[in-house]
Design an enzyme around this catalytic site. Structure first.
Site, mmCIF file in Angstrom:
data_model
loop_
_atom_site.group_PDB
_atom_site.id
_atom_site.type_symbol
_atom_site.label_atom_id
_atom_site.label_comp_id
_atom_site.label_asym_id
_atom_site.label_seq_id
_atom_site.Cartn_x
_atom_site.Cartn_y
_atom_site.Cartn_z
ATOM 1 N N ASP A 1 85.281 111.220 149.878
ATOM 2 C CA ASP A 1 85.585 112.688 149.535
ATOM 3 C C ASP A 1 86.698 112.170 148.751
ATOM 4 O OD1 ASP A 1 83.896 113.697 150.642
ATOM 5 O OD2 ASP A 1 84.922 113.742 152.600
ATOM 6 N N LYS B 1 84.666 110.826 143.945
ATOM 7 C CA LYS B 1 83.552 110.997 142.684
ATOM 8 C C LYS B 1 82.587 110.793 141.356
ATOM 9 C CE LYS B 1 81.662 108.544 146.921
ATOM 10 N NZ LYS B 1 82.772 109.902 147.514
ATOM 11 N N GLY C 1 78.548 115.530 149.385
ATOM 12 C CA GLY C 1 79.073 116.479 148.199
ATOM 13 C C GLY C 1 79.918 115.890 147.258
ATOM 14 N N HIS C 2 79.550 115.463 146.115
ATOM 15 C CA HIS C 2 80.239 116.224 145.239
ATOM 16 C C HIS C 2 80.562 116.785 144.482
ATOM 17 C CE1 HIS C 2 78.268 110.983 145.891
ATOM 18 N NE2 HIS C 2 79.369 111.746 146.515
ATOM 19 N N GLN D 1 79.185 108.253 149.566
ATOM 20 C CA GLN D 1 80.343 107.836 151.009
ATOM 21 C C GLN D 1 81.298 107.132 150.154
ATOM 22 O OE1 GLN D 1 76.596 108.316 151.319
ATOM 23 N NE2 GLN D 1 77.099 109.525 151.540
HETATM 24 P P1 GDP Z 1 83.522 113.153 146.106
HETATM 25 O O1 GDP Z 1 83.128 113.138 147.648
HETATM 26 O O2 GDP Z 1 84.040 111.393 146.028
HETATM 27 O O3 GDP Z 1 83.258 113.626 144.842
HETATM 28 O O4 GDP Z 1 84.263 113.585 146.125
HETATM 29 P P2 GDP Z 1 84.464 115.492 146.996
HETATM 30 O O5 GDP Z 1 83.974 116.292 145.501
HETATM 31 O O6 GDP Z 1 84.296 115.663 148.205
HETATM 32 O O7 GDP Z 1 85.619 116.000 147.453
HETATM 33 C C1 GDP Z 1 86.737 116.275 145.989
HETATM 34 C C2 GDP Z 1 87.434 117.214 146.708
HETATM 35 O O8 GDP Z 1 88.710 116.521 145.529
HETATM 36 C C3 GDP Z 1 86.897 118.406 145.587
HETATM 37 O O9 GDP Z 1 86.655 119.716 145.774
HETATM 38 C C4 GDP Z 1 86.812 117.841 143.761
HETATM 39 O O10 GDP Z 1 87.552 119.355 142.952
HETATM 40 C C5 GDP Z 1 88.865 117.788 144.076
HETATM 41 N N1 GDP Z 1 89.615 117.177 143.194
HETATM 42 C C6 GDP Z 1 89.020 115.995 142.431
HETATM 43 N N2 GDP Z 1 90.115 115.776 142.068
HETATM 44 C C7 GDP Z 1 90.993 115.709 142.224
HETATM 45 C C8 GDP Z 1 92.468 115.905 141.279
HETATM 46 O O11 GDP Z 1 92.988 114.636 140.511
HETATM 47 N N3 GDP Z 1 93.341 116.941 142.168
HETATM 48 C C9 GDP Z 1 93.285 117.568 142.513
HETATM 49 N N4 GDP Z 1 93.865 118.801 143.244
HETATM 50 N N5 GDP Z 1 91.522 117.710 143.558
HETATM 51 C C10 GDP Z 1 90.496 116.752 143.522
HETATM 52 P P1 IMO Z 2 80.413 111.855 149.658
HETATM 53 O O1 IMO Z 2 79.655 111.084 148.928
HETATM 54 C C1 IMO Z 2 83.477 112.045 153.608
HETATM 55 C C2 IMO Z 2 80.479 110.887 157.385
HETATM 56 C C3 IMO Z 2 80.655 111.435 157.776
HETATM 57 C C4 IMO Z 2 80.608 110.015 160.048
HETATM 58 C C5 IMO Z 2 79.557 109.048 159.493
HETATM 59 C C6 IMO Z 2 78.016 108.845 159.326
HETATM 60 O O2 IMO Z 2 80.820 113.491 149.662
HETATM 61 O O3 IMO Z 2 82.077 111.046 149.605
HETATM 62 P P2 IMO Z 2 76.393 110.423 158.085
HETATM 63 O O4 IMO Z 2 75.844 111.441 158.567
HETATM 64 O O5 IMO Z 2 76.727 109.574 157.667
HETATM 65 O O6 IMO Z 2 75.646 109.743 159.652
HETATM 66 O O7 IMO Z 2 77.244 110.230 159.187
HETATM 67 O O8 IMO Z 2 80.499 109.385 157.783
HETATM 68 N N1 IMO Z 2 80.383 110.594 155.943
HETATM 69 C C7 IMO Z 2 81.067 111.347 154.616
HETATM 70 N N2 IMO Z 2 82.310 111.272 155.001
HETATM 71 N N3 IMO Z 2 82.337 111.348 152.358
HETATM 72 C C8 IMO Z 2 80.593 111.532 152.717
HETATM 73 O O9 IMO Z 2 79.830 111.413 151.525
HETATM 74 C C9 IMO Z 2 80.408 111.568 154.105
HETATM 75 N N4 IMO Z 2 78.831 110.824 154.077
HETATM 76 C C10 IMO Z 2 78.628 110.830 155.131
HETATM 77 O O10 IMO Z 2 81.192 112.256 158.255
HETATM 78 O O11 IMO Z 2 82.082 110.341 159.860
HETATM 79 MG MG MG Z 3 82.445 114.336 149.250
#
Ligand code: GDP
Ligand code: IMO
Ligand code: MG
Length: 432
Positions: free
Chosen positions: A13, A16, A40-41, A225
Site C-alpha cells: 500500500d 504502487k 488493491g491498487h 504487495q
Molecule cells: P498500492 O497497493 O501500493 O497501490 O497502494 P493503495 O492504493 O493500496 O494505497 C495507497 C493509498 O494512498 C491510496 O488510497 C492512494 O489513492 C493514496 N495515495 C497514493 N499516493 C498518494 C499521495 O502522494 N498522497 C496522498 N495523500 N495519497 C496518496
Molecule cells: P498491495 O498490492 C498490504 C498482507 C495481508 C496479510 C499478509 C498475507 O495492495 O500493496 P495474503 O492474503 O496475501 O495471504 O495475506 O499480507 N497483504 C497486503 N498488505 N497490501 C497488499 O497488497 C497486501 N497483500 C497482502 O494483510 O498481512
Molecule cells: Mg494496496
C-alpha cells in the site's frame, strides 16, 4: 527501449498503483507478475477513484496493453467482476488491451475456504490474511496439483484435477478445520463458464512480451504487495505467499534478467501495515492516528484500518539491496504536513546491540527498538507542488536524508492521490 519494474519497499500500500498509472503514460505495456486479488491498487484520475485488484494499473490508458503474467494467481470471478466494473465506467476491456497468461494458476473456492477456516482456527495467532485464497493456491502450485488457466479450456482435464483436489480439500476442511465441505458440480460448471468468457484473453504472455520487446516497446512491470511481505525475504511467517521483489519479474512474466533496465522502489513517507506481524516503528498514539486519518489509511481490498508508524530506513535499505533498486519514488509526503518534529528510524537496538538490517528471527525482530533521528517538520500544504524547488526546505531535508542514507536517487515524489499530483524528477524509461 527500456523496461521498468515497480515494487513496494515496505509492507504494501505504498501507492504502487498511483505511480504505475502515472508512468504508464510513457509505457506501451503494463504487466502484473505475482500476487493476486489480495492487492488493491488505487488510481485517482480527475477525482474519480478506481481500485485494481488483478488488472494492471495501466488499464485507464487507452492504447496501452495490460498483461497478467503466469506468476499471478487468478480468481476468475474477481477478474470478470473487475472487467465489468471498469466497463461500467466506460473503460474498454477487450483482448486488444488485456491478456491473461495460460500458465497462471487459478484460485478455486476451496482455496478461499481453507484460507478463511485456517485463520479462524488460529484464533489470536492468525496472520491476518486477506482471505482471498492466495496462500492455499500457491501451495497447490508448488505441490504440482494446481489448476491453471489453460485447464479451463480442456473440460476433461479440469474435471479430473478438480475432482482430486476437491476430495483432498474437503477432507482437510471437514476433518481438520471443522468447516463445511464444497460440492463439485456447481464449481465445475461455473469454472467451465468462466473459461468460455475468458478464452479470447488467454495467451502466452512470455511470447507476447518477447515479440513486443523485439519491436522496441517499453514495458512497465507492476509489483503487488511488497518486499517486507516477500515469502523469502519478508517478516516470515507474516508474509504473503509469493515473491513481490523485482527478481520475480523473470519467473512471473517469463522474461530474462537482461530485459530489466530500471527498478523503482515505492516508499511511503511513513510506514503502514495491514494484518499481523512485528512493526518496530508502529505508533499507537495520536501521531499514528494523525497519519491514519490524514493518509486515509484503510485497506483498499479488505477495508481494514492500517497500522501506522514512522519511516523505517533500515527496511528501505534492505529493500534496495533485495530489489537492486535504481531509483526511489516517495509517496504521501503531503500527509506529513503538520507533524513536527519528524522521526526516521536509521537502525535497531536489540539485546544491547545495534543492527543495521532486520534479523531473520521474528522473535528478535519483535524485540528490535528503532534508533531515531529527528528532523524538522513543515506546515505548508504540498498538494499543489509540482517542482522540487517549490518544496519547503524542511521537506527537502527529509527527502535528502532518505536519499543520502539509502544511496539511491528519487525519480518521483507524490504529493496527492491524483495522477497529476506528482513531482517528476527523472524519466525511468530514458536509458541512462
Ligand atoms: P498500492 O497497493 O501500493 O497501490 O497502494 P493503495 O492504493 O493500496 O494505497 C495507497 C493509498 O494512498 C491510496 O488510497 C492512494 O489513492 C493514496 N495515495 C497514493 N499516493 C498518494 C499521495 O502522494 N498522497 C496522498 N495523500 N495519497 C496518496
Ligand atoms: P498491495 O498490492 C498490504 C498482507 C495481508 C496479510 C499478509 C498475507 O495492495 O500493496 P495474503 O492474503 O496475501 O495471504 O495475506 O499480507 N497483504 C497486503 N498488505 N497490501 C497488499 O497488497 C497486501 N497483500 C497482502 O494483510 O498481512
Ligand atoms: Mg494496496
Amino acid at each position: 527501449m527500456a523496461n521498468v519494474v515497480i515494487v513496494g519497499t515496505q509492507w504494501g500500500d505504498e501507492g504502487k498503483g498511483k505511480v504505475v498509472d502515472c508512468l504508464a503514460a510513457e509505457a506501451d505495456m503494463v504487466v502484473r507478475f505475482q500476487g493476486g486479488n489480495n492487492a488493491g491498487h488505487t488510481l485517482v484520475v480527475k477525482g474519480c477513484k478506481t481500485i485494481c485488484h488483478l488488472i494492471p494499473s495501466g488499464i485507464l490508458h487507452r492504447e496501452k496493453k495490460c498483461l497478467i503474467g503466469n506468476g499471478v494467481v487468478i480468481d476468475p470471478e474477481v477478474l470478470l467482476e473487475e472487467m465489468e466494473t471498469l466497463r461500467q465506467k466506460g473503460v474498454e476491456v477487450a483482448p486488444q488491451n488485456l491478456s491473461l497468461s495460460e500458465r497462471a494458476h487459478l484460485i478455486m473456492p476451496y482455496h478461499k475456504a481453507v484460507d478463511m477456516a485456517r485463520e479462524e482456527a488460529k484464533g489470536k495467532d492468525k496472520l491476518g490474511t486477506t482471505g482471498r485464497g492466495i496462500g492455499p493456491c500457491y501451495e497447490d502450485k508448488v505441490a504440482r496439483t494446481g489448476i491453471r488457466v489453460v485447464d479451463l479450456l480442456e473440460p476433461d482435464t479440469l474435471r479430473k484435477k478438480m475432482k482430486t483436489n476437491l476430495e483432498e480439500k474437503n477432507f482437510i476442511l471437514t476433518r481438520w478445520l471443522k468447516a463445511e465441505p464444497l460440492e463439485f458440480k456447481p464449481i465445475y460448471e461455473r469454472y467451465l463458464a468462466f473459461g468460455r468468457i475468458l478464452e479470447p484473453f488467454i495467451t502466452d504472455v512470455s511470447l507476447e512480451l518477447e515479440e513486443a520487446m523485439c519491436r522496441g516497446k517499453k514495458i512497465l512491470f507492476e509489483g503487488a504487495q511488497a518486499t517486507q511481505l516477500d515469502i523469502d525475504h519478508g517478516t516470515y511467517p507474516y508474509v504473503t505467499s509469493s515473491n513481490p521483489i523485482s527478481g520475480a519479474v523473470c519467473t512471473g512474466a517469463g522474461i530474462g534478467p537482461d530485459k530489466i533496465h530500471h527498478v523503482i522502489g515505492i516508499v511511503k513517507a511513513y510506514t503502514t501495515r495491514v494484518g499481523a506481524g512485528p512493526f518496530p516503528t508502529e505508533l499507537d498514539d495520536e501521531i499514528g492516528n494523525y497519519m491514519q486519518e490524514r493518509g486515509a489509511e484503510f485497506g483498499a481490498t479488505t477495508g481494514r484500518r492500517r497500522r501506522c508508524g514512522w519511516l523505517d530506513l533500515t527496511i528501505i535499505k534492505d529493500s534496495a539491496r533485495l530489489n537492486g533498486l535504481t531509483s526511489l519514488s516517495l509517496t504521501k509526503l503531503d500527509v506529513l504536513t503538520g507533524l513536527d518534529p519528524l522521526k526516521i528510524a536509521v537502525a535497531y537496538e536489540v539485546d544491547g546491540k545495534r543492527m543495521q538490517s532486520k534479523p531473520a528471527s521474528l522473535n528478535k525482530f519483535a524485540r528490535c527498538k528503532p534508533v531515531y533521528i529527528d528532523l524538522p517538520g513543515w506546515k505548508e500544504d504540498l498538494s499543489s507542488v509540482r517542482a522540487w524547488d517549490h518544496l519547503p526546505e524542511a521537506a527537502k531535508t527529509y527527502l535528502k536524508t532518505i536519499e543520502e542514507f539509502v544511496h539511491i536517487p528519487f525519480s518521483l515524489i507524490s504529493v496527492g492521490p491524483g495522477r497529476e499530483e506528482s513531482i517528476i524528477l527523472q524519466d525511468p524509461f530514458g536509458l541512462s
